[in-house]
Motif scaffolding. Structure first.
Motif, PDB file in Angstrom:
ATOM      1  N   TRP A 180       0.849  -1.193   0.000  1.00  0.00           N
ATOM      2  CA  TRP A 180       0.000   0.000   0.000  1.00  0.00           C
ATOM      3  C   TRP A 180       0.885   1.243   0.000  1.00  0.00           C
ATOM      4  N   HIS A 181       0.459   2.266  -0.738  1.00  0.00           N
ATOM      5  CA  HIS A 181       1.192   3.535  -0.745  1.00  0.00           C
ATOM      6  C   HIS A 181       0.214   4.708  -0.680  1.00  0.00           C
ATOM      7  N   HIS A 231       8.941   4.285   3.491  1.00  0.00           N
ATOM      8  CA  HIS A 231       9.009   4.327   2.023  1.00  0.00           C
ATOM      9  C   HIS A 231       9.474   5.708   1.563  1.00  0.00           C
ATOM     10  N   ASN A 289       3.844   6.292   3.799  1.00  0.00           N
ATOM     11  CA  ASN A 289       4.508   5.308   4.639  1.00  0.00           C
ATOM     12  C   ASN A 289       5.899   5.902   4.836  1.00  0.00           C
ATOM     13  N   MET A 329      10.842   7.116  -1.962  1.00  0.00           N
ATOM     14  CA  MET A 329       9.665   7.038  -2.824  1.00  0.00           C
ATOM     15  C   MET A 329       9.021   8.422  -2.829  1.00  0.00           C
ATOM     16  N   CYS A 370       5.179   8.876  -0.981  1.00  0.00           N
ATOM     17  CA  CYS A 370       4.439   7.920  -0.168  1.00  0.00           C
ATOM     18  C   CYS A 370       4.516   8.361   1.290  1.00  0.00           C
TER      19      CYS A 370
HETATM   20 CU   LIG Z   1       4.618   3.375   0.261  1.00  0.00          CU
END
Ligand SMILES: [Cu+2]
Length: 683
Positions: free
Chosen positions: A563-564, A624, A621, A629, A619
């Protein structure tokens, strides 16, 4: 290949060799030797002492975060009172702008002769001024001046156990920082008023941190904001260790009728194009938050406490409150028409935590690239708290401040009236039985306790075992996060908001306004995180939209089961297709996070108004994000190239732009007042 200190911190380098380089970070046990946390299967099973470290769930009192500098919004005219005033007249020597102590120079908007203050400046009369409450701007005007310091501190997530955290501490008038007591996690709530700028000076007092082996740089992002790039928390527009930086929050919405900036426009013409015409209430936020955003170590710093709410009120919101449609603004219940002093506008920051075996440390695994997942559930810094409420409507503003945990929330006795998503309110309130809350998302709700039973639980239904993402919703294995103890008789003269209540006009971006379409693929490659097969580089721009134009962006998650939740800075975006279909009701208006489910897509329209970049999208997260990212977009007038050309170093990089203004670190900050005087400045 150059291996930097940062690559060592993260145990990777930005070329895909994830984990190949030995990290300086320590691996910590995730508290396996402590009692189980409050996952009890059902809400009724909260046994005595069954929580972490013998804590009995729902015995500690839910806390509201402190308000920065005790600022309050005056209900009569909406101005913020009692803010810390750092002007020289207040006797604070450090207030002088351009001070050597302020790294990166100062925000050019602070100057009263900046074009955006033109109404107070006869030289450029065509642009409207930002500070509409001001008697002039800058020193002596109505700008609010605040000061925060990033400090070490302790906090009791669990009653009786002091846990070491980092915190944003508010400064008092004598320049002392106060980081003690419960209110520092989350950080102090900043209350703001649309049209009243805030200049916030942030001091980095973290110093050397043993587990990092160094003193970290900081950067503060106001999430949901519309601010100049130099004040947006760009990942390497740093507050160096021991130094400070001035963030300028104009508290403006983008101009509704802003025109794309033409080829060869002068600074004044850009200011005019982007800063004239009315705001649209559609673009004005209400529930924002601010948090640490420094490159590569955001996850570490946020999880240790560097996050807080930023709640902002505009004329429309004030009207809804004064007509008793919505509860009184946070911390200001005593206003005309409100006969009591119960605070019913409640921000809730959800964060999962991991503790060491003593409960005094929040261990962080720098080698974990998947996402830090905690096994203890906190809200506003208290493990599974209880909250006494009256039989009336409350505004509950949920924020997922976790690094990598996705929640699915419901109440044990019924549903929510949802009035907003992320930073913005809906056109009208909708019924929401339960909702998913991914990282950085906010869900703004009204909960009616009028006919509630004596005990109501907030429950998480989402099952998640690692940073990859949740396994799905389980109605059997519910985790109670918080207990509402409902007391007293039903309140009469309650606020009127209900499903269908009109709240805020919504102006949709028209397809005819779209000037470009861009595709971004979120991928996992060599065990690390990329967008369009590239890692984030702070000196490389990935998209250069024309300033004030609209574009269509398509996000695609091609990373397997991960999931992002992707956050875009600068403005809201409007999802037109989610996973190829019409978006669900809560995603049909303004959002600043597009949650990419496994193999999911989000297609949306977005405008890029008022400010040249660089800005980022990434992202949320946080691991991440830290593993790069993240991409850069840099709105520029038509025909202009991004100043991020991939080659300029970011340390002590002074250069001139096309207009001859001298900048440092691409931040748009003017180095000193002499430069400003020579160049006239722009933003
Ligand atoms: Cu992510």
């Amino acid at each position: 290949m150059k291996i930097t200190r940062r690559s060592l911190i993260r145990g990777t380098v930005a070329t895909g060799l994830a984990g190949a380089v030995g990290g300086t970070g320590e691996l910590h046990a995730r508290g396996r030797d402590k009692p189980p946390s409050g996952r009890n299967g059902t809400t009724a099973a909260a046994k005595r002492g069954s929580g972490p470290f013998g804590y009995t769930p729902f015995t500690a009192t839910f806390e509201l975060p402190a308000v920065l500098n005790n600022a309050v919004v005056d209900p009569s005219d909406g101005t913020v009172q009692n803010g810390l005033n750092l002007s020289p007249s207040a006797g604070t020597a450090e207030a002088s702008v351009g001070s050597e102590a302020v790294y990166h120079g100062f925000a050019p908007e602070y100057r009263r002769d900046h074009p955006v203050h033109a109404a107070a400046n006869a030289n450029t009369p065509s642009a409207e001024k930002w500070d509409r409450f001001g008697n002039g701007v800058g020193i002596g005007g109505s700008e609010l001046h605040s000061q925060l310091s990033v400090e070490h501190g302790t906090h009791q997530f669990i009653p009786g156990i002091d846990t070491r955290i980092f915190g944003y501490a508010s400064a008092s008038l004598d320049g002392q920082y106060n980081l003690s007591g419960h209110g520092t996690f989350p950080a102090p709530t900043i209350l703001a008023r649309q049209g009243q700028p805030i200049m916030m000076r942030v001091q980095n007092n973290l110093g050397k941190i043993d587990e990092l082996g160094t003193a970290p740089e900081c950067s503060v992002h106001l999430h949901g904001d519309h601010t100049p790039a130099h004040s947006d928390g760009y990942p390497d527009f740093y507050i160096l260790p021991g130094r400070r930086r001035d963030y300028y929050y104009p508290n403006i919405g983008p101009r509704h009728s802003a025109e794309p900036a033409p080829l060869g426009a002068s600074p004044e013409e850009i200011a005019r194009a982007g800063n004239t015409g009315p705001y649209s209430p559609s673009d004005l936020p209400t529930t924002m938050w601010y948090h640490e955003h420094g490159m590569d170590i955001t996850g570490y710093l946020v999880s240790r406490g560097l996050a807080g709410f930023y709640l902002i009120q505009d004329d429309l919101e004030l009207d809804l409150i004064q007509r008793r449609v919505l509860p009184a603004f946070y911390n200001t219940p005593t206003m005309p028409g409100f006969a009591d002093d119960t605070v019913t506008d409640i921000p809730l920051a959800l964060m999962d935590q991991t503790f060491d075996s003593t409960g005094t440390e929040l261990p962080y695994n720098f080698l974990d690239h998947n996402g830090r997942l905690g096994d203890v559930f906190t809200i506003n810094g208290t493990v599974q708290p209880k909250f006494e409420v009256e039989r009336r409507k409350y505004r509950l503003r949920f924020l997922n401040a976790s690094n990598a945990r996705i929640y699915h929330l419901r109440l044990s006795n019924g549903g929510f009236i949802q009035i907003g998503q992320d930073s913005w309110e809906f056109p009208q309130a909708i019924a929401t039985r339960e909702f998913t809350l991914a990282m950085a998302q906010r869900v703004d709700t009204i909960v009616d306790f009028s006919d509630a039973p004596d005990e109501v639980y907030l429950e998480n239904l989402m099952v998640q075992k690692d940073g990859r993402g949740p396994k799905g919703i389980s109605r059997r294995n519910r985790t109670p996060l918080m207990k509402f103890v409902v007391k007293g008789p039903r309140h009469n003269n309650d606020v009127s908001v209900d499903v269908g209540t009109p709240l805020r006009p919504f102006d949709r971006i028209q397809e005819s306004e779209v000037r470009a379409t861009r595709y971004f693929k979120f991928v996992r490659r060599n065990g690390a995180w990329q967008i369009n097969n590239h890692f984030f580089s702070p000196r490389t721009t990935n998209a250069t939209p024309v300033l004030n134009s609209a574009e269509r962006w398509i996000f695609e998650n091609s990373s397997g089961g991960w999931w992002h939740p992707v956050h875009i800075h600068l403005e809201a975006h409007e999802i037109v297709k989610y996973n190829g279909k019409r978006p669900p009701p809560q995603y049909r208006y303004n959002v600043d996070v597009s949650v990419l489910e496994p193999n999911g897509t989000s297609e949306f329209l977005m405008k890029f108004r008022t400010f040249t970049g660089p800005f980022v999208f990434h992202c949320h997260n946080l691991e991440h994000e830290d593993i790069r990212m993240m991409n850069v977009f840099d709105p520029r007038p038509e025909g202009h190239e991004s100043l991020n050309d991939g080659t300029r170093p970011h340390n002590d990089d002074t250069f001139q732009d096309a207009y001859g203004s001298t900048y440092r670190d691409h931040s748009g900050m003017v180095e000193n007042e002499e430069d400003w005087d020579q160049d006239g400045g722009l933003f």
